[in-house]
Scaffold this motif. Structure first.
Motif, mmCIF file in Angstrom:
data_model
loop_
_atom_site.group_PDB
_atom_site.id
_atom_site.type_symbol
_atom_site.label_atom_id
_atom_site.label_comp_id
_atom_site.label_asym_id
_atom_site.label_seq_id
_atom_site.Cartn_x
_atom_site.Cartn_y
_atom_site.Cartn_z
ATOM 1 N N LEU A 274 7.494 1.729 94.384
ATOM 2 C CA LEU A 274 6.120 2.073 94.764
ATOM 3 C C LEU A 274 5.207 1.062 94.082
ATOM 4 O O LEU A 274 5.219 0.942 92.847
ATOM 5 C CB LEU A 274 5.799 3.500 94.304
ATOM 6 N N ARG A 275 4.416 0.331 94.883
ATOM 7 C CA ARG A 275 3.571 -0.740 94.345
ATOM 8 C C ARG A 275 2.095 -0.430 94.591
ATOM 9 O O ARG A 275 1.712 -0.110 95.723
ATOM 10 C CB ARG A 275 3.913 -2.079 94.988
ATOM 11 N N ALA B 251 5.190 1.814 99.626
ATOM 12 C CA ALA B 251 6.559 2.133 99.247
ATOM 13 C C ALA B 251 7.519 1.158 99.916
ATOM 14 O O ALA B 251 7.387 0.855 101.108
ATOM 15 C CB ALA B 251 6.903 3.568 99.632
ATOM 16 N N TYR B 252 8.494 0.686 99.132
ATOM 17 C CA TYR B 252 9.487 -0.267 99.619
ATOM 18 C C TYR B 252 10.889 0.227 99.266
ATOM 19 O O TYR B 252 11.091 0.876 98.238
ATOM 20 C CB TYR B 252 9.289 -1.643 98.969
ATOM 21 N N HIS B 253 11.834 -0.135 100.108
ATOM 22 C CA HIS B 253 13.249 0.084 99.801
ATOM 23 C C HIS B 253 13.833 -1.238 99.318
ATOM 24 O O HIS B 253 13.596 -2.295 99.902
ATOM 25 C CB HIS B 253 14.001 0.558 101.043
ATOM 26 N N CYS C 263 -0.141 1.482 85.699
ATOM 27 C CA CYS C 263 1.200 0.894 85.661
ATOM 28 C C CYS C 263 1.354 -0.183 86.736
ATOM 29 O O CYS C 263 0.580 -0.245 87.696
ATOM 30 C CB CYS C 263 2.271 1.968 85.807
ATOM 31 N N GLY C 264 2.384 -1.012 86.579
ATOM 32 C CA GLY C 264 2.599 -2.111 87.513
ATOM 33 C C GLY C 264 3.396 -1.734 88.734
ATOM 34 O O GLY C 264 3.278 -2.349 89.798
ATOM 35 N N ALA C 265 4.249 -0.705 88.608
ATOM 36 C CA ALA C 265 5.068 -0.217 89.723
ATOM 37 C C ALA C 265 5.797 1.043 89.253
ATOM 38 O O ALA C 265 5.902 1.306 88.053
ATOM 39 C CB ALA C 265 6.080 -1.267 90.180
ATOM 40 N N ILE C 266 6.269 1.814 90.226
ATOM 41 C CA ILE C 266 7.111 2.970 89.930
ATOM 42 C C ILE C 266 8.376 2.833 90.764
ATOM 43 O O ILE C 266 8.309 2.589 91.978
ATOM 44 C CB ILE C 266 6.409 4.302 90.267
#
Length: 280
Positions: free
Chosen positions: A153-154, A164-166, A200-203
């Motif tokens: 998640l960016r 959201a990315y896979h 945050c930078g990403a999850i």
């Protein structure tokens, strides 16, 4: 086992609702653990299933395709990952939980460096089926079945919208699966802990396609899936420490909200755990 509503607990006499809840949770864990124990009685059934995965050419080919594919979805080809210039001892000493981040999202290069700790590193063509290409990653997976899927998640630069990315460990690519997730939804999914997501930078979310492991190992495969997720968290934690990033392995998330982000059903594929990462 039927789910209980709060009224069920409030109607109990002489014992607090909290104590009853804890007792029932413990019972659930005990039932699960007892039913995933290995035994001499069940060993022949397990051996038969394992034999099928090891020596049935059709099953070998099926196992070699244990990965998700998205068609007609935007992809990001991540840049070549940079090596971590630090000894394993120093990386281990630097790994710690972080609960305060600055507001910069992770760049494509930083995500590449981080996710490279999970990528495919080896290939094998089995003698029993030359059409199957087995892949092996940087972390252990029971039977090489890899039931755990990886998502990122960016946030945008204002942290108001997320995508959201896979992540595909074989190709080292990101595929966008959800282009518009509001910040309020992200905060809610982390049980309203705004302080962990607003900067945050990403999850990174880990999910389980449990059938991949259950088909070979039965109920024991559920244990193996959770163990694999733990190994992934360790890889991410060490890689982040080597990059000088802050991280937080986070278990306090709402499953259904995250399944909605990732467009999974929560049954055939279900949420397992979260990993928050960012600049310190």
């Amino acid at each position: 086992m039927n789910s209980k509503t709060i009224s069920y607990y409030l109607k109990k006499e002489e014992t607090s609702a909290g104590m009853i809840y804890k007792e029932e949770q413990q019972n659930i864990v005990e039932v699960f653990h007892e039913n995933t124990k290995q035994s001499h009685t069940m060993r022949p059934m397990l051996d038969r299933s394992i034999f099928n995965h090891l020596y049935n050419p059709a099953q070998i080919f099926s196992d070699s395709r244990n990965n998700k594919n998205y068609f007609l979805k935007p992809e990001i080809t991540l840049p070549e990952a940079r090596p971590v210039d630090m000894s394993f001892e120093n990386v281990s000493l630097k790994r710690e939980s972080c609960r305060a981040f600055n507001s910069a999202p992770l760049s494509d290069q930083e995500l590449s460096d981080l996710l490279s700790s999970l990528r495919v590193t080896r290939y094998h063509i089995p003698d029993l089926n030359k059409k199957a290409q087995l892949t092996f990653r940087t972390y252990a997976s029971a039977g090489g079945l890899y039931p755990v899927e990886i998502y990122v998640l960016r946030p945008d630069h204002t942290h108001t919208e997320w995508k959201a990315y896979h992540y595909a460990p074989k190709t080292h690519n990101l595929t966008m699966i959800n282009s518009c997730i509001k910040q309020a939804k992200v905060i809610q999914s982390l049980q309203d802990h705004k302080e962990y997501s607003k900067d945050c930078g990403a999850i990174i979310f880990l999910t389980g396609v449990l059938k991949r492991s259950l088909d070979k190992y039965g109920a024991l495969g559920y244990r193996f899936s959770l163990i694999e997720a733990g190994g992934i968290l360790q890889q991410l934690g060490l890689a982040s420490a080597g990059m000088g990033l802050g991280t937080l392995a986070w278990g306090g998330s709402y499953d259904n909200e995250i399944c909605e982000f990732l467009k999974i059903d929560g049954v055939d594929e279900t949420f397992l755990t979260s990993f928050i990462v960012g600049h310190k």
